[in-house]
Write an enzyme that holds these catalytic residues in place. Structure first.
Site, PDB file in Angstrom:
ATOM      1  N   HIS A   1      -8.326   1.071   1.757  1.00 24.62           N
ATOM      2  CA  HIS A   1      -8.115   0.977   3.207  1.00 24.62           C
ATOM      3  C   HIS A   1      -9.048   1.934   3.956  1.00 24.62           C
ATOM      4  O   HIS A   1      -8.619   2.806   4.718  1.00 24.62           O
ATOM      5  CB  HIS A   1      -6.658   1.274   3.570  1.00 24.62           C
ATOM      6  CG  HIS A   1      -6.212   0.561   4.817  1.00 24.62           C
ATOM      7  ND1 HIS A   1      -4.984  -0.014   4.954  1.00 24.62           N
ATOM      8  CD2 HIS A   1      -6.842   0.318   5.986  1.00 24.62           C
ATOM      9  CE1 HIS A   1      -4.865  -0.578   6.138  1.00 24.62           C
ATOM     10  NE2 HIS A   1      -5.994  -0.380   6.793  1.00 24.62           N
TER      11      HIS A   1
ATOM     12  N   GLU B   1       0.841  -1.200   0.000  1.00 25.29           N
ATOM     13  CA  GLU B   1       0.000   0.000   0.000  1.00 25.29           C
ATOM     14  C   GLU B   1       0.871   1.242   0.000  1.00 25.29           C
ATOM     15  O   GLU B   1       1.953   1.234   0.604  1.00 25.29           O
ATOM     16  CB  GLU B   1      -0.918   0.003   1.223  1.00 25.29           C
ATOM     17  CG  GLU B   1      -1.948  -1.124   1.215  1.00 25.29           C
ATOM     18  CD  GLU B   1      -2.926  -1.056   2.393  1.00 25.29           C
ATOM     19  OE1 GLU B   1      -2.825  -0.097   3.197  1.00 25.29           O
ATOM     20  OE2 GLU B   1      -3.769  -1.955   2.505  1.00 25.29           O
TER      21      GLU B   1
END
Length: 531
Positions: free
Chosen positions: A281, A263
């Site tokens: 997220h 990420e």
């Protein structure tokens, strides 16, 4: 002087006000966390650092943080904090695992609905002016089996919500007891059975060596054909490459991911596959959750800096505010016993054993043990504290063990510390009297009743007449006043000890004078941090 806290990420004004209302000096600099050099320049001025995800608490930053005692992360994830380095520097790392539980659980349920009914794709198609009603044939959740991997705080809420949707819920969690599972109205199963039976699988475990790729290529192959997989926990729990292949083959009917192995996920093997729902997220991204974790971290940090209460710490045992009040004298005793052992032991320590008897056995013994180890280590390193001491002991290969037992003697409870070196064992026991003051009650197996003061003297000798007079005479000649004097012996004529609490430090001249009398085998001045 009031503790000083720096808020280097974006926390709400309400959270910042909590620090002020508790009497803490707080600097609110929400953009500072993105400037590591500017942060490093001023971090040495603060006792506490409140962050979100933008601030990186690295080993290099901690080197500059000479006064830092606690880092508080508003949220669950602490990947941006070097916890090992923090522990070595004696800095507590806290997070707020409960502030976004409901939000994350709700997102998992929402993702399950989305993948069951192909909502994102259907929405995109409709926005494009198409009317592909027959293309988006979904499945009902009612009556389906949901496999929950990890039935802790968030997983438990998902189980509850899923039962409300009339799903059959099965759970794999090594820490879930049969009694708790029955109370939650879920069926506890092994992982193999969960894979085989589940129509939907949702993950709610942290990323550890044991959980990394828990849905590996091999385990994905064991799943029920047509399964749908939801991951709103942590990237790395699922082998994304293997999952992509099974989505293409049709063995897995759909997936919904809020977290990814890398990420920010700007390029991922799961992107643009049919019936794969992806979000960036967002598990904790609700107004309520962001406010809750900010308020929670402010309260936790304030409690620690003002009262010593440790909540949701990741690198030392937690001590609630209620425990801190009750355990305060016992933590002090544990530290004093450790300090006695540390000052008396020059040889490298191989092992430390702590025995908890009676009321002490029912307390937070992990915290008490940390206090013991800190007291021992501080004899050679004054900068060690309850956070760093266990780490340093482990690095040195010191084996630490604890034992608990029911009340076994005249005292309501006591703590006994024994250390083992290459050449000997040494032990000391103590208790807390009803007045809240710690006492030493046994040294080397000899019973005593010694009040603990800042300056003390410990001697050993053969049990012969004249010891009291000799001690009093030498100390009196050197202007040292005795506040408390305790004697003990194994038997008449056998080994004896004396423990004195005095009003001033015992200097080298006094030690030399006592040794010159020829009556003492050992003369040891001691110092204790008495509150």
């Amino acid at each position: 002087m009031a503790p000083k806290v720096l808020v280097s990420d974006s926390l709400s004004e309400t959270a910042v006000q909590i620090f002020r209302d508790r009497g803490i000096d707080v600097d609110f600099m929400p953009k500072l966390g993105k400037d590591k050099d500017a942060l490093a320049e001023i971090i040495g001025n603060y006792d506490g650092l409140a962050i979100r995800s933008a601030t990186k608490v690295t080993a290099a930053l901690l080197e500059k943080a000479t006064n830092l005692k606690v880092v508080g992360r508003a949220g669950i994830g602490t990947d941006n904090v070097d916890k090992e380095a923090a522990s070595k520097h004696g800095v507590i790392v806290m997070n707020t695992p409960f502030g976004n539980m409901i939000t994350t659980a709700e997102h998992a349920i929402a993702m399950m609905f989305a993948v069951a009914r192909q909502i994102p794709e259907a929405s995109e198609s409709t926005h494009a002016g198409k009317w592909e009603k027959s293309k988006f044939m979904g499945v009902e959740l009612t009556g389906k089996t949901l496999g929950v991997i990890g039935a802790g705080n968030i997983g438990g809420i998902v189980c509850d919500r899923a039962r409300g949707l009339k799903m059959k819920v099965i759970a794999f969690d090594p820490f879930l007891s049969e009694e708790k599972a029955e109370k939650m109205q879920v069926e506890k199963v092994e992982l193999e059975e969960l894979l085989k039976r589940s129509d939907f699988i949702t993950l709610h475990v942290p990323l550890t060596d044991g959980t990394r790729n828990i849905l590996s290529k091999e385990n994905l192959a064991k799943t029920k054909p047509g399964v749908r997989i939801i991951n709103c926990a942590r990237g790395g729990l699922v082998d994304e490459e293997a999952l992509a292949e099974m989505l293409k083959s049709g063995h897995v009917a759909g997936a919904a991911f809020d977290v990814f192995a890398v990420e920010p996920a700007v390029d991922n093997v799961l992107f643009n596959l049919p019936n794969v729902v992806c979000t960036p997220h967002l598990g904790a991204s609700t107004t309520e959750a962001q406010e809750n974790v900010a308020l929670q971290v402010a309260e936790q940090m304030s409690n620690y800096l003002l009262t010593g209460a440790v909540e949701n710490a990741l690198n030392m045992p937690s001590i609630t505010a209620e425990e801190a009040k009750v355990m305060g004298p016992w933590i002090e005793l544990a530290g004093h016993e450790g300090a006695f052992i540390g000052q008396m032991t020059d040889d490298p320590i191989k092992a430390i054993n702590v025995l908890y008897d009676g009321v002490s056995a029912s307390m937070n013994t992990a915290a008490l043990t940390s206090a013991v180890v800190a007291g021992i280590m501080q004899a050679t390193n004054p900068d060690v504290n309850m956070v760093s001491a266990p780490v340093i002991a482990k690095e040195r290969g010191v084996q630490i063990s604890t034992t608990t037992q029911d009340k076994s003697g005249a005292f309501e409870g006591y703590i006994k510390v024994t250390v083992v070196t290459e050449n000997f064992e040494r032990s000391i026991a103590g208790t807390v009297f009803s007045d809240g003051k710690p006492r030493f009650i046994q040294i080397k197996g000899i019973n005593i009743d010694a009040e603990i003061g800042e300056h003390m003297l410990y001697t050993t000798n053969d049990d012969v007449p004249g010891i009291i007079g000799t001690l009093g005479g030498v100390l009196g000649d050197n202007g040292v006043n005795i506040a408390n004097f305790t004697l003990g012996r194994k038997a008449s004529g056998a080994e004896a000890i004396a423990v004195l609490y005095v009003d001033a430090p015992i200097d080298a001249n006094v030690v030399a004078a006592l040794k010159a009398t020829g009556k003492f085998k050992q003369v040891k001045p001691l110092q204790f941090d008495v509150k």
